[in-house]
Design a protein around this motif. Structure first.
Motif, PDB file in Angstrom:
ATOM      1  N   PHE A 183      -7.492   9.662  -7.658  1.00 32.55           N
ATOM      2  CA  PHE A 183      -7.871   9.380  -9.040  1.00 32.55           C
ATOM      3  C   PHE A 183      -9.390   9.414  -9.222  1.00 32.55           C
ATOM      4  O   PHE A 183      -9.906  10.056 -10.150  1.00 32.55           O
ATOM      5  CB  PHE A 183      -7.321   8.010  -9.445  1.00 32.55           C
ATOM      6  CG  PHE A 183      -7.785   7.537 -10.799  1.00 32.55           C
ATOM      7  CD1 PHE A 183      -7.227   8.050 -11.957  1.00 32.55           C
ATOM      8  CD2 PHE A 183      -8.787   6.580 -10.915  1.00 32.55           C
ATOM      9  CE1 PHE A 183      -7.654   7.619 -13.213  1.00 32.55           C
ATOM     10  CE2 PHE A 183      -9.224   6.141 -12.159  1.00 32.55           C
ATOM     11  CZ  PHE A 183      -8.654   6.660 -13.309  1.00 32.55           C
ATOM     12  N   LEU A 184     -10.126   8.729  -8.340  1.00 36.59           N
ATOM     13  CA  LEU A 184     -11.586   8.673  -8.464  1.00 36.59           C
ATOM     14  C   LEU A 184     -12.225  10.048  -8.239  1.00 36.59           C
ATOM     15  O   LEU A 184     -13.223  10.396  -8.876  1.00 36.59           O
ATOM     16  CB  LEU A 184     -12.157   7.651  -7.478  1.00 36.59           C
ATOM     17  CG  LEU A 184     -11.797   6.188  -7.753  1.00 36.59           C
ATOM     18  CD1 LEU A 184     -12.331   5.277  -6.650  1.00 36.59           C
ATOM     19  CD2 LEU A 184     -12.354   5.740  -9.109  1.00 36.59           C
ATOM     20  N   THR A 185     -11.638  10.837  -7.327  1.00 40.22           N
ATOM     21  CA  THR A 185     -12.156  12.188  -7.078  1.00 40.22           C
ATOM     22  C   THR A 185     -11.988  13.075  -8.307  1.00 40.22           C
ATOM     23  O   THR A 185     -12.922  13.768  -8.729  1.00 40.22           O
ATOM     24  CB  THR A 185     -11.435  12.827  -5.875  1.00 40.22           C
ATOM     25  OG1 THR A 185     -11.572  11.976  -4.729  1.00 40.22           O
ATOM     26  CG2 THR A 185     -12.023  14.189  -5.548  1.00 40.22           C
ATOM     27  N   ILE A 186     -10.791  13.040  -8.909  1.00 37.28           N
ATOM     28  CA  ILE A 186     -10.534  13.834 -10.118  1.00 37.28           C
ATOM     29  C   ILE A 186     -11.381  13.327 -11.284  1.00 37.28           C
ATOM     30  O   ILE A 186     -11.898  14.124 -12.089  1.00 37.28           O
ATOM     31  CB  ILE A 186      -9.038  13.807 -10.482  1.00 37.28           C
ATOM     32  CG1 ILE A 186      -8.207  14.422  -9.358  1.00 37.28           C
ATOM     33  CG2 ILE A 186      -8.774  14.557 -11.789  1.00 37.28           C
ATOM     34  CD1 ILE A 186      -6.705  14.238  -9.529  1.00 37.28           C
ATOM     35  N   LEU A 187     -11.548  11.999 -11.364  1.00 36.38           N
ATOM     36  CA  LEU A 187     -12.355  11.420 -12.435  1.00 36.38           C
ATOM     37  C   LEU A 187     -13.802  11.902 -12.347  1.00 36.38           C
ATOM     38  O   LEU A 187     -14.436  12.193 -13.373  1.00 36.38           O
ATOM     39  CB  LEU A 187     -12.302   9.887 -12.369  1.00 36.38           C
ATOM     40  CG  LEU A 187     -13.075   9.120 -13.446  1.00 36.38           C
ATOM     41  CD1 LEU A 187     -12.553   9.454 -14.835  1.00 36.38           C
ATOM     42  CD2 LEU A 187     -12.983   7.611 -13.206  1.00 36.38           C
ATOM     43  N   GLU A 188     -14.327  12.001 -11.131  1.00 36.70           N
ATOM     44  CA  GLU A 188     -15.698  12.493 -10.963  1.00 36.70           C
ATOM     45  C   GLU A 188     -15.815  13.954 -11.389  1.00 36.70           C
ATOM     46  O   GLU A 188     -16.778  14.344 -12.039  1.00 36.70           O
ATOM     47  CB  GLU A 188     -16.141  12.334  -9.509  1.00 36.70           C
ATOM     48  CG  GLU A 188     -17.587  12.749  -9.276  1.00 36.70           C
ATOM     49  CD  GLU A 188     -18.170  12.179  -7.998  1.00 36.70           C
ATOM     50  OE1 GLU A 188     -19.037  12.839  -7.419  1.00 36.70           O
ATOM     51  OE2 GLU A 188     -17.762  11.071  -7.597  1.00 36.70           O
ATOM     52  N   VAL A 189     -14.810  14.753 -11.038  1.00 37.74           N
ATOM     53  CA  VAL A 189     -14.803  16.167 -11.456  1.00 37.74           C
ATOM     54  C   VAL A 189     -14.729  16.262 -12.973  1.00 37.74           C
ATOM     55  O   VAL A 189     -15.462  17.041 -13.597  1.00 37.74           O
ATOM     56  CB  VAL A 189     -13.616  16.919 -10.808  1.00 37.74           C
ATOM     57  CG1 VAL A 189     -13.498  18.335 -11.383  1.00 37.74           C
ATOM     58  CG2 VAL A 189     -13.778  16.978  -9.298  1.00 37.74           C
ATOM     59  N   ALA A 190     -13.858  15.470 -13.580  1.00 40.51           N
ATOM     60  CA  ALA A 190     -13.704  15.489 -15.039  1.00 40.51           C
ATOM     61  C   ALA A 190     -14.971  15.018 -15.736  1.00 40.51           C
ATOM     62  O   ALA A 190     -15.356  15.543 -16.794  1.00 40.51           O
ATOM     63  CB  ALA A 190     -12.519  14.621 -15.454  1.00 40.51           C
ATOM     64  N   SER A 191     -15.650  14.024 -15.164  1.00 40.91           N
ATOM     65  CA  SER A 191     -16.879  13.485 -15.765  1.00 40.91           C
ATOM     66  C   SER A 191     -18.027  14.479 -15.674  1.00 40.91           C
ATOM     67  O   SER A 191     -18.836  14.599 -16.602  1.00 40.91           O
ATOM     68  CB  SER A 191     -17.266  12.175 -15.078  1.00 40.91           C
ATOM     69  OG  SER A 191     -16.240  11.213 -15.198  1.00 40.91           O
ATOM     70  N   ASN A 192     -18.111  15.201 -14.554  1.00 39.83           N
ATOM     71  CA  ASN A 192     -19.197  16.173 -14.355  1.00 39.83           C
ATOM     72  C   ASN A 192     -18.924  17.505 -15.043  1.00 39.83           C
ATOM     73  O   ASN A 192     -19.822  18.331 -15.166  1.00 39.83           O
ATOM     74  CB  ASN A 192     -19.427  16.412 -12.855  1.00 39.83           C
ATOM     75  CG  ASN A 192     -19.949  15.177 -12.153  1.00 39.83           C
ATOM     76  OD1 ASN A 192     -20.606  14.343 -12.766  1.00 39.83           O
ATOM     77  ND2 ASN A 192     -19.649  15.051 -10.877  1.00 39.83           N
ATOM     78  N   GLY A 193     -17.664  17.721 -15.466  1.00 35.93           N
ATOM     79  CA  GLY A 193     -17.310  18.985 -16.101  1.00 35.93           C
ATOM     80  C   GLY A 193     -16.722  19.957 -15.102  1.00 35.93           C
ATOM     81  O   GLY A 193     -17.240  20.090 -13.982  1.00 35.93           O
ATOM     82  N   THR A 194     -15.632  20.615 -15.495  1.00 36.26           N
ATOM     83  CA  THR A 194     -14.977  21.540 -14.575  1.00 36.26           C
ATOM     84  C   THR A 194     -15.846  22.755 -14.270  1.00 36.26           C
ATOM     85  O   THR A 194     -15.624  23.452 -13.281  1.00 36.26           O
ATOM     86  CB  THR A 194     -13.639  22.022 -15.176  1.00 36.26           C
ATOM     87  OG1 THR A 194     -13.867  22.506 -16.515  1.00 36.26           O
ATOM     88  CG2 THR A 194     -12.634  20.880 -15.246  1.00 36.26           C
ATOM     89  N   GLY A 195     -16.862  23.006 -15.120  1.00 36.90           N
ATOM     90  CA  GLY A 195     -17.775  24.121 -14.856  1.00 36.90           C
ATOM     91  C   GLY A 195     -18.585  23.901 -13.597  1.00 36.90           C
ATOM     92  O   GLY A 195     -19.029  24.858 -12.950  1.00 36.90           O
ATOM     93  N   ASN A 196     -18.792  22.630 -13.241  1.00 37.47           N
ATOM     94  CA  ASN A 196     -19.545  22.285 -12.025  1.00 37.47           C
ATOM     95  C   ASN A 196     -18.626  22.019 -10.834  1.00 37.47           C
ATOM     96  O   ASN A 196     -19.067  21.485  -9.824  1.00 37.47           O
ATOM     97  CB  ASN A 196     -20.414  21.049 -12.287  1.00 37.47           C
ATOM     98  CG  ASN A 196     -21.420  21.287 -13.399  1.00 37.47           C
ATOM     99  OD1 ASN A 196     -22.037  22.350 -13.462  1.00 37.47           O
ATOM    100  ND2 ASN A 196     -21.575  20.314 -14.294  1.00 37.47           N
ATOM    101  N   PHE A 197     -17.339  22.367 -10.994  1.00 35.91           N
ATOM    102  CA  PHE A 197     -16.362  22.074  -9.941  1.00 35.91           C
ATOM    103  C   PHE A 197     -16.624  22.917  -8.687  1.00 35.91           C
ATOM    104  O   PHE A 197     -16.871  24.114  -8.764  1.00 35.91           O
ATOM    105  CB  PHE A 197     -14.952  22.347 -10.455  1.00 35.91           C
ATOM    106  CG  PHE A 197     -13.890  22.258  -9.394  1.00 35.91           C
ATOM    107  CD1 PHE A 197     -13.481  21.032  -8.906  1.00 35.91           C
ATOM    108  CD2 PHE A 197     -13.308  23.414  -8.875  1.00 35.91           C
ATOM    109  CE1 PHE A 197     -12.503  20.948  -7.925  1.00 35.91           C
ATOM    110  CE2 PHE A 197     -12.328  23.342  -7.903  1.00 35.91           C
ATOM    111  CZ  PHE A 197     -11.925  22.101  -7.431  1.00 35.91           C
TER     112      PHE A 197
END
Length: 410
Positions: free
Chosen positions: A181-195
């Motif tokens: 959850f926290l890993t996906i939340l960080e990706v979602a917060s930073n934007g999928t463009g920066n994934f």
């Protein structure tokens, strides 16, 4: 309202509901307390039309409680440790592959399946929710919590090996679920463009593996301390310090604090009980943590029931929540049956293990807490309502019928 006043009211309500349940209803304590709190919330809403001041005070009390932070940052450490110290690492080693496969592969599968099905379900109802947010929902609803049904399953006479699988999987998938959850939340917060796939995998491994390694170090340090004395009062204090400070330190180091506490608890429970702690001290220590477990679970399920007062109701989301119950159960069945089918080639499973693991995989306070921790721009209100519907169904319907299901299958 002052903090000590809030604590006083919560403890008083938990004690009152526990008494009513034990005296008349006689359901499992956690389920009984939650149902009574739920009915109290409904009653408060109804009385709110007649006595607005009373309703406002009740709403004020619940709104002052940060349920997500209270559970994830404080109560979770005590609940995980209390469960982990009763798991024997020697017996767990025999069930290592089923437990870890269900806790890891099963949780990943459940997260993915729920996210895909929920994404298309939202679109059927004309709700344009991004897939990354659906993935967040899949992660927060996948961890299971058997606390409310373990006593029922024991009475139903399920094999001890299956009991260990359920407890072990639940403990570890709580920790794994929080990391996902926290890993996906960080990706979602930073934007999928920066994934970055590699960066995300490294982050996950650091949190999960780092947390377990840190927990092993804490567990060994605690073992050395406990072995050097024979005073149950001091030993209880050492375990309290271990849980509070260890959990906080792991969190500050950006490691998985839940996984750290689980590993610590298993090490203390196994090595402490057999080597470091006398039988008298272990009796006191075990009863102390059993009591902590009962008290915190009573408060947790009370808060789940009271949270209804501040949840925003939306008719369309409630319909989606009802459909999601079946989606979550279906995803749970797939995420259990597929790993078990593969593992059966090497490992013997109990008869009807898939059915009991599926129907006994209740969702609990951790899912509600993670949903409440979401930012508003990630569809927090909708996900909280859906999660709440699933958790209530899970605890009441599955929790009250799992014993009969297990007995019939036996």
């Amino acid at each position: 309202m002052a903090t000590y006043q809030i604590i006083s009211i919560i403890v008083m309500l938990a004690a009152m509901f526990a008494y009513i349940n034990d005296r008349w209803i006689k359901w499992p304590p956690t389920i009984g307390i939650m149902v009574l709190a739920l009915f109290s919330s409904i009653l408060i809403v109804i009385l709110g039309n007649l006595m607005p001041a009373f309703s406002a005070n009740a709403l004020g009390l619940v709104s002052h409680i940060n349920f997500g932070q209270l559970l994830i940052k404080f109560m979770l450490s005590f609940l995980l440790f209390a469960g982990a110290i009763h798991i024997d690492a020697v017996k767990l080693r025999k069930e290592f592959w089923p437990v870890m496969t269900l806790a890891t592969v099963g949780t990943f599968m459940s997260t993915f399946l729920i996210s895909v099905m929920s994404y298309y379900l939202f679109h059927v109802f004309q709700l344009q929710i991004p897939y990354i947010h659906c993935l967040l929902f899949g992660a927060l609803i996948s961890p299971t919590d058997p606390i409310a049904v373990m006593a029922i399953l024991k009475k139903a006479g399920i094999p001890q090996t299956l009991e260990l699988k359920i407890m072990g999987e639940s403990l570890f998938n709580d920790g794994i679920g929080v990391v996902i959850f926290l890993t996906i939340l960080e990706v979602a917060s930073n934007g999928t463009g920066n994934f970055s796939a590699s960066g995300t995998i490294v982050l996950f491994l650091k949190e999960a593996c780092g947390g377990m390694l840190f927990g092993a170090l804490m567990g060994y340090a605690a073992y050395l301390l406990l072995r050097s004395i024979d005073n149950y009062r001091v030993e209880v204090l050492i375990t309290l310090a271990l849980v509070t400070c260890g959990y906080t330190l792991a969190d500050e180091l950006h490691l998985s604090a839940p996984l750290a506490i689980i590993v610590t608890g298993i090490m203390v429970g196994t090595r402490g009980r057999t080597i470091a702690i006398s039988s008298t001290s272990w009796d006191y220590l075990g009863k102390f943590w059993d009591l902590i477990d009962e008290i915190f679970n009573a408060i947790l399920f009370l808060l789940i029931g009271l949270e209804m007062l501040i949840i925003k109701i939306h008719p369309t989301i409630m319909i989606i929540g009802g459909i999601m119950i079946f989606i979550v159960l279906l995803a749970r069945w797939f995420s259990v049956s597929l790993p078990v089918a593969v593992l059966r080639f090497k490992i013997k499973f109990e008869k009807n293990a898939v059915t009991i693991l599926t129907w006994g995989g209740l969702r609990g306070g951790l899912s509600v807490a993670m949903a409440l921790s979401l930012p508003q721009n990630m569809h927090r209100d909708g996900f909280v309502l859906i999660t709440y519907i699933i958790v209530i169904f899970s605890i009441i319907v599955q929790g009250l019928t799992i014993g009969k299901v297990a007995e019939k299958l036996k």
